[in-house]
Structure formats: C-alpha cells, structure tokens
Design a protein around this motif. Structure first.
Motif, PDB file in Angstrom:
ATOM      1  N   GLY A  37     -26.855  -6.854  47.301  1.00  0.00           N
ATOM      2  CA  GLY A  37     -26.893  -5.653  46.399  1.00  0.00           C
ATOM      3  C   GLY A  37     -25.974  -4.724  46.934  1.00  0.00           C
ATOM      4  O   GLY A  37     -26.152  -4.106  47.852  1.00  0.00           O
ATOM      5  N   VAL A  38     -24.677  -4.701  46.682  1.00  0.00           N
ATOM      6  CA  VAL A  38     -23.834  -3.691  46.949  1.00  0.00           C
ATOM      7  C   VAL A  38     -24.440  -2.346  46.671  1.00  0.00           C
ATOM      8  O   VAL A  38     -24.949  -2.025  45.742  1.00  0.00           O
ATOM      9  CB  VAL A  38     -22.319  -4.010  46.564  1.00  0.00           C
ATOM     10  N   HIS A  39     -23.531  -1.380  47.259  1.00  0.00           N
ATOM     11  CA  HIS A  39     -23.814   0.139  47.020  1.00  0.00           C
ATOM     12  C   HIS A  39     -25.344   0.393  47.011  1.00  0.00           C
ATOM     13  O   HIS A  39     -25.802   1.016  46.407  1.00  0.00           O
ATOM     14  CB  HIS A  39     -23.411   0.505  45.681  1.00  0.00           C
ATOM     15  N   TRP A  40     -25.831  -0.080  48.235  1.00  0.00           N
ATOM     16  CA  TRP A  40     -27.470   0.228  48.468  1.00  0.00           C
ATOM     17  C   TRP A  40     -28.239  -0.365  47.307  1.00  0.00           C
ATOM     18  O   TRP A  40     -29.030   0.355  46.751  1.00  0.00           O
ATOM     19  CB  TRP A  40     -27.743   1.598  48.701  1.00  0.00           C
ATOM     20  N   GLY A  41     -27.767  -1.668  47.040  1.00  0.00           N
ATOM     21  CA  GLY A  41     -28.688  -2.310  45.863  1.00  0.00           C
ATOM     22  C   GLY A  41     -28.542  -1.600  44.795  1.00  0.00           C
ATOM     23  O   GLY A  41     -29.203  -2.072  43.699  1.00  0.00           O
ATOM     24  N   CYS A  42     -27.368  -1.046  44.393  1.00  0.00           N
ATOM     25  CA  CYS A  42     -27.058  -0.322  43.129  1.00  0.00           C
ATOM     26  C   CYS A  42     -28.027   0.834  42.712  1.00  0.00           C
ATOM     27  O   CYS A  42     -28.001   1.129  41.805  1.00  0.00           O
ATOM     28  CB  CYS A  42     -26.652  -1.378  41.998  1.00  0.00           C
ATOM     29  N   ALA A  43     -28.748   1.103  43.930  1.00  0.00           N
ATOM     30  CA  ALA A  43     -30.024   2.260  43.596  1.00  0.00           C
ATOM     31  C   ALA A  43     -30.200   3.084  44.617  1.00  0.00           C
ATOM     32  O   ALA A  43     -31.261   3.095  45.027  1.00  0.00           O
ATOM     33  CB  ALA A  43     -31.168   1.454  43.099  1.00  0.00           C
ATOM     34  N   ALA A  44     -29.108   3.553  45.057  1.00  0.00           N
ATOM     35  CA  ALA A  44     -29.080   4.535  46.201  1.00  0.00           C
ATOM     36  C   ALA A  44     -30.099   5.863  45.841  1.00  0.00           C
ATOM     37  O   ALA A  44     -30.585   6.591  46.790  1.00  0.00           O
ATOM     38  CB  ALA A  44     -27.773   5.016  46.694  1.00  0.00           C
ATOM     39  N   GLU A  45     -30.357   6.041  44.673  1.00  0.00           N
ATOM     40  CA  GLU A  45     -31.145   7.102  44.149  1.00  0.00           C
ATOM     41  C   GLU A  45     -32.519   6.806  44.495  1.00  0.00           C
ATOM     42  O   GLU A  45     -33.642   7.683  44.608  1.00  0.00           O
ATOM     43  CB  GLU A  45     -30.979   7.525  42.781  1.00  0.00           C
ATOM     44  N   GLU A  46     -32.904   5.425  44.728  1.00  0.00           N
ATOM     45  CA  GLU A  46     -34.500   5.016  44.910  1.00  0.00           C
ATOM     46  C   GLU A  46     -34.294   4.384  46.217  1.00  0.00           C
ATOM     47  O   GLU A  46     -34.795   3.145  46.116  1.00  0.00           O
ATOM     48  CB  GLU A  46     -34.465   4.259  43.778  1.00  0.00           C
ATOM     49  N   VAL A  47     -34.221   4.907  47.391  1.00  0.00           N
ATOM     50  CA  VAL A  47     -34.324   4.272  48.665  1.00  0.00           C
ATOM     51  C   VAL A  47     -35.624   3.375  48.798  1.00  0.00           C
ATOM     52  O   VAL A  47     -35.475   2.378  49.202  1.00  0.00           O
ATOM     53  CB  VAL A  47     -34.135   5.278  49.617  1.00  0.00           C
ATOM     54  N   GLY A  48     -36.685   4.026  48.377  1.00  0.00           N
ATOM     55  CA  GLY A  48     -37.962   3.520  48.715  1.00  0.00           C
ATOM     56  C   GLY A  48     -37.987   2.235  47.717  1.00  0.00           C
ATOM     57  O   GLY A  48     -38.599   1.303  48.196  1.00  0.00           O
ATOM     58  N   TYR A  49     -37.725   2.096  46.618  1.00  0.00           N
ATOM     59  CA  TYR A  49     -37.465   1.168  45.631  1.00  0.00           C
ATOM     60  C   TYR A  49     -36.826  -0.164  46.339  1.00  0.00           C
ATOM     61  O   TYR A  49     -37.208  -1.307  46.301  1.00  0.00           O
ATOM     62  CB  TYR A  49     -37.176   1.322  44.206  1.00  0.00           C
ATOM     63  N   SER A  81     -26.161  -1.806  25.707  1.00  0.00           N
ATOM     64  CA  SER A  81     -27.483  -2.194  25.496  1.00  0.00           C
ATOM     65  C   SER A  81     -28.664  -1.514  26.299  1.00  0.00           C
ATOM     66  O   SER A  81     -29.643  -1.136  25.903  1.00  0.00           O
ATOM     67  CB  SER A  81     -27.777  -3.437  25.043  1.00  0.00           C
ATOM     68  N   TYR A  82     -28.237  -1.583  27.655  1.00  0.00           N
ATOM     69  CA  TYR A  82     -29.198  -1.409  28.520  1.00  0.00           C
ATOM     70  C   TYR A  82     -29.155  -0.060  29.658  1.00  0.00           C
ATOM     71  O   TYR A  82     -28.121   0.300  29.938  1.00  0.00           O
ATOM     72  CB  TYR A  82     -29.365  -2.636  29.743  1.00  0.00           C
ATOM     73  N   ASP A  83     -30.311   0.690  29.685  1.00  0.00           N
ATOM     74  CA  ASP A  83     -30.367   1.829  30.494  1.00  0.00           C
ATOM     75  C   ASP A  83     -30.474   1.491  32.112  1.00  0.00           C
ATOM     76  O   ASP A  83     -30.543   0.303  32.369  1.00  0.00           O
ATOM     77  CB  ASP A  83     -31.267   2.750  30.185  1.00  0.00           C
ATOM     78  N   TRP A  84     -30.374   2.410  32.732  1.00  0.00           N
ATOM     79  CA  TRP A  84     -30.338   2.492  34.109  1.00  0.00           C
ATOM     80  C   TRP A  84     -31.418   1.306  34.752  1.00  0.00           C
ATOM     81  O   TRP A  84     -31.164   0.429  35.711  1.00  0.00           O
ATOM     82  CB  TRP A  84     -30.199   3.644  35.000  1.00  0.00           C
ATOM     83  N   TRP A  85     -32.497   1.880  34.705  1.00  0.00           N
ATOM     84  CA  TRP A  85     -33.676   0.811  35.121  1.00  0.00           C
ATOM     85  C   TRP A  85     -33.699  -0.248  34.519  1.00  0.00           C
ATOM     86  O   TRP A  85     -34.122  -1.219  35.230  1.00  0.00           O
ATOM     87  CB  TRP A  85     -34.889   1.867  34.794  1.00  0.00           C
ATOM     88  N   GLN A  86     -33.553  -0.710  33.249  1.00  0.00           N
ATOM     89  CA  GLN A  86     -33.536  -1.728  32.806  1.00  0.00           C
ATOM     90  C   GLN A  86     -32.513  -2.678  33.678  1.00  0.00           C
ATOM     91  O   GLN A  86     -32.924  -4.011  34.190  1.00  0.00           O
ATOM     92  CB  GLN A  86     -33.055  -1.821  31.369  1.00  0.00           C
ATOM     93  N   LEU A  87     -31.350  -2.437  34.021  1.00  0.00           N
ATOM     94  CA  LEU A  87     -30.275  -3.166  34.845  1.00  0.00           C
ATOM     95  C   LEU A  87     -30.871  -3.312  36.152  1.00  0.00           C
ATOM     96  O   LEU A  87     -30.748  -4.617  36.655  1.00  0.00           O
ATOM     97  CB  LEU A  87     -29.040  -2.473  34.659  1.00  0.00           C
ATOM     98  N   ILE A  88     -31.255  -2.464  36.596  1.00  0.00           N
ATOM     99  CA  ILE A  88     -31.920  -2.370  37.921  1.00  0.00           C
ATOM    100  C   ILE A  88     -33.070  -3.655  38.037  1.00  0.00           C
ATOM    101  O   ILE A  88     -33.101  -4.418  39.000  1.00  0.00           O
ATOM    102  CB  ILE A  88     -32.474  -1.141  38.491  1.00  0.00           C
ATOM    103  N   ARG A  89     -33.891  -3.419  37.217  1.00  0.00           N
ATOM    104  CA  ARG A  89     -35.015  -4.610  37.175  1.00  0.00           C
ATOM    105  C   ARG A  89     -34.561  -5.966  36.823  1.00  0.00           C
ATOM    106  O   ARG A  89     -34.979  -6.898  37.388  1.00  0.00           O
ATOM    107  CB  ARG A  89     -36.146  -3.699  36.136  1.00  0.00           C
ATOM    108  N   GLN A  90     -33.385  -5.935  35.948  1.00  0.00           N
ATOM    109  CA  GLN A  90     -32.836  -7.297  35.683  1.00  0.00           C
ATOM    110  C   GLN A  90     -32.270  -7.829  37.020  1.00  0.00           C
ATOM    111  O   GLN A  90     -32.661  -9.064  37.390  1.00  0.00           O
ATOM    112  CB  GLN A  90     -31.773  -7.294  34.634  1.00  0.00           C
ATOM    113  N   LEU A  91     -31.617  -6.927  37.993  1.00  0.00           N
ATOM    114  CA  LEU A  91     -30.918  -7.591  39.136  1.00  0.00           C
ATOM    115  C   LEU A  91     -32.608  -7.958  40.078  1.00  0.00           C
ATOM    116  O   LEU A  91     -32.395  -8.962  40.722  1.00  0.00           O
ATOM    117  CB  LEU A  91     -30.491  -6.405  39.828  1.00  0.00           C
TER     118      LEU A  91
END
Length: 339
Positions: free
Chosen positions: A205-217, A181-191
């Motif tokens: 947040g394992v794996h660099w907060g599960c958002a290694a593509e978005e280091v600044g975020y 149901s949820y896309d990538w950003w939806q899941l990241i924002r839910q966390l």
C-alpha cells in the motif's frame, strides 16, 4: 547533507534506498547526480510502466546497473473483453523476466477505468484476481495506489485544506460522485478486501496504505494481514499530523514492513513529493530529503514537513531508534523487493 542529527553520520554510511520514485528514461544521469548529492545508493522507479515505456526505462537504467530497479504495470485498456486477461498474464511473465521487482496498479482503478458495460471497475473486482495470483507465483510485489488524500474527495473550494495543491493539479479532484462512483472509504475498504483475499501475494500500500489520515486503521489492517506492507512516500505531511508517540509506536511495531520512499520525480520539472508551482533545483531537493531525515531522526516539534504545497501546517518528529531506521532505510526494501 545540511541537517545534522544523532544518526546523520551513521546514515551516510548506509546504502539508503528510496523505493518510491519516478525517473524519466532520459534523465538517469541527473538522477544519479541527485542520488550522490543526497546519499542514496539506489532508487526504485515505481511508475506502472508498460510496453515501450517499460522497455525504454529498463534500457536506460542498464547504464547504472546497481543504482536502479523498477516496477511494471498492467494495461487496463480492453479490461473485461475477450483476450484481456491472457494478454496481461503474458505481460506479467515478461515483466518478471526482464527483472522488474513488482507491478503497480494505479488509482484510475476504482476512479476511472470502466468495464465493457460502462461501469467503473472497483478495486476489488474479482476479474483482476488471476493477475494477483500470478504475481505471487512470479514473486512480484503488487503495489496499489488507490484513492488519494481525503481532501481530494471533499468540495473543491478555497476552504479545502489542500486547495493549493488541487489548484495546481485540478484533475486530482474526485469529489463528483456522478463521475466517480466510489467515495474515499469505499475505495479504502475495497483495497482491504483485496489484501484479505490474496494472502499469498505481497501487497504494498503506497502512500501509507493510501490512508495516511487513518494511521490506526492502516496499523489494524497490517496486524490482520502479514502479507501487507506500506511505504511513506509523499505522506510525511499527513502522518506527521498524528501524535508522534502513536506514529513512533506503529513504526516500531511494524519495523519489518514499512519502507522509505519519497515520491521524488526526476523529470522536467523535478517533483518533490507533489508537483509544485515552481521549478526545484538541487538545493531544493536536498532540503526535501533533509525534512525527511529531521522527521524520522529527531524529536523536534513544530517542524516544516517536506512538501509545503501538501498542507500549510507543521509536524512533530518521531525520533526512531537506529535499529528501526536501518530496516526502514535499507533492509525492508531489500527483503520485500529484492533490490
């Protein structure tokens, strides 16, 4: 070790902790052999084990009481039904009582688990909140692996930059919104919602907060939430694509809240950050760790990252100062996990 850096001899005298591994209960002797070869004092098994699997691992690790620690898990079977919450609250009590350092919530939350109505359960579902509050009371860290790399949500075709890895692990593709149901950003924002709501719980947040593509975020979320810590396991290939000065500065800013982990899997076959299309041996494992040392301890450009199947590109090293490396390799795991 084969890689010589300005910190190599110094590091060999540290009690380095790999805080993100997966060790088969039948392979603890092999794990210790690897640890001694690499120069690791301790590893933490972060598999979300429950029931008999949890007990088997705990018993196996007692053979080497100073070399292993582990996480437990939550059983989402029956989620939302009468009795589920009480059962899992009791599980947390037992998990803490057996000496686990935390619990891990797996990426099936948000992607696969369903409630009694057949709806996929979001990461920030409030029915999970009592477990996070209980974990804080028990001094258990709560680790979240949610979502996955962005590419795992993009079209499954040869043009996908992680095509090789997805071909090896086809059940890691989450791009069908009818099924997930949820896309990538939806899941990241839910966390992010969970982190903000549970400020008394230490959330990893394992794996660099599960958002290694978005280091600044991820850095922004850490700035806003002192209860949030991250590890780098299996994400050097991704964070290494960012400007090295940016990544270096984030490590320095959050030097007390980033931990060293690799996603080593001591099983059959060995897993070096991700399942590969070959059977790694001890030499391959040493090269895997050498690539980590080179990334964190030198300023080399265009170097190979640890896990080639995770992307056909090179990375630029970030040359961390020794005081940051000490916290990263040892002290932060001791502080946050009590290992």
């Amino acid at each position: 070790m084969t890689v010589e850096t300005d910190h190599a001899e110094w590091r060999r005298n540290l009690d380095v902790i790999d805080m993100h591994t997966h060790v088969d209960a039948k392979r603890v002797d092999e794990a210790v052999e690897i640890m001694d070869r690499i120069g690791l004092e301790k590893v933490v098994d972060i598999t979300p084990s429950t029931g008999e699997r949890f007990d088997r691992k705990m018993e196996a690790y007692e053979k080497y009481p100073d070399r292993f620690d582990m996480f437990g898990g939550i059983d989402f079977d029956g989620f939302g039904e009468d009795g589920w919450l009480d059962r899992e609250l009791d599980r947390l009590e037992r998990t803490a009582g057996r000496g686990a350092v935390g619990i891990k919530i797996y990426k099936a939350l948000g992607l696969q688990y369903e409630d009694p109505s057949g709806n996929q359960v979001p990461v920030d579902d409030e029915r999970i909140a009592p477990l996070l509050e209980k974990a804080a009371d028990l001094d258990l860290v709560v680790a979240f692996h949610i979502a996955d790399p962005k590419a795992f949500f993009e079209p499954l075709e040869p043009e996908n930059e992680r095509w090789e890895e997805l071909s090896e692990n086809p059940d890691w593709w989450w791009g069908d919104r009818k099924e997930h149901s949820y896309d990538w950003w939806q899941l990241i924002r839910q966390l992010e919602n969970v982190i903000e709501r549970h400020s008394e719980t230490t959330i990893l947040g394992v794996h660099w907060g599960c958002a290694a593509e978005e280091v600044g975020y991820v850095a922004d979320v850490m700035r806003d939430n002192p209860n949030y810590i991250v590890d780098i396991s299996a994400r050097v290939p991704e964070i290494g694509r960012h400007r090295p000065d940016l990544v270096h500065d984030v490590f320095v800013e959050f030097q007390d809240r980033i931990m060293f982990g690799t996603d080593l899997g001591v099983r059959d076959p060995l897993m070096l950050g991700s399942p590969q299309d070959f059977d790694p041996d001890l030499d391959d494992t040493e090269e895997f760790y050498d690539a980590h040392w080179r990334y964190f301890e030198t300023d080399e450009e265009g170097i190979d990252h640890p896990t080639p199947i995770q992307g056909d590109w090179t990375v630029d090293a970030i040359d961390l100062p020794r005081e940051v490396l000490r916290k990263f390799y040892v002290e932060n795991a001791r502080r946050h996990l009590g290992v």
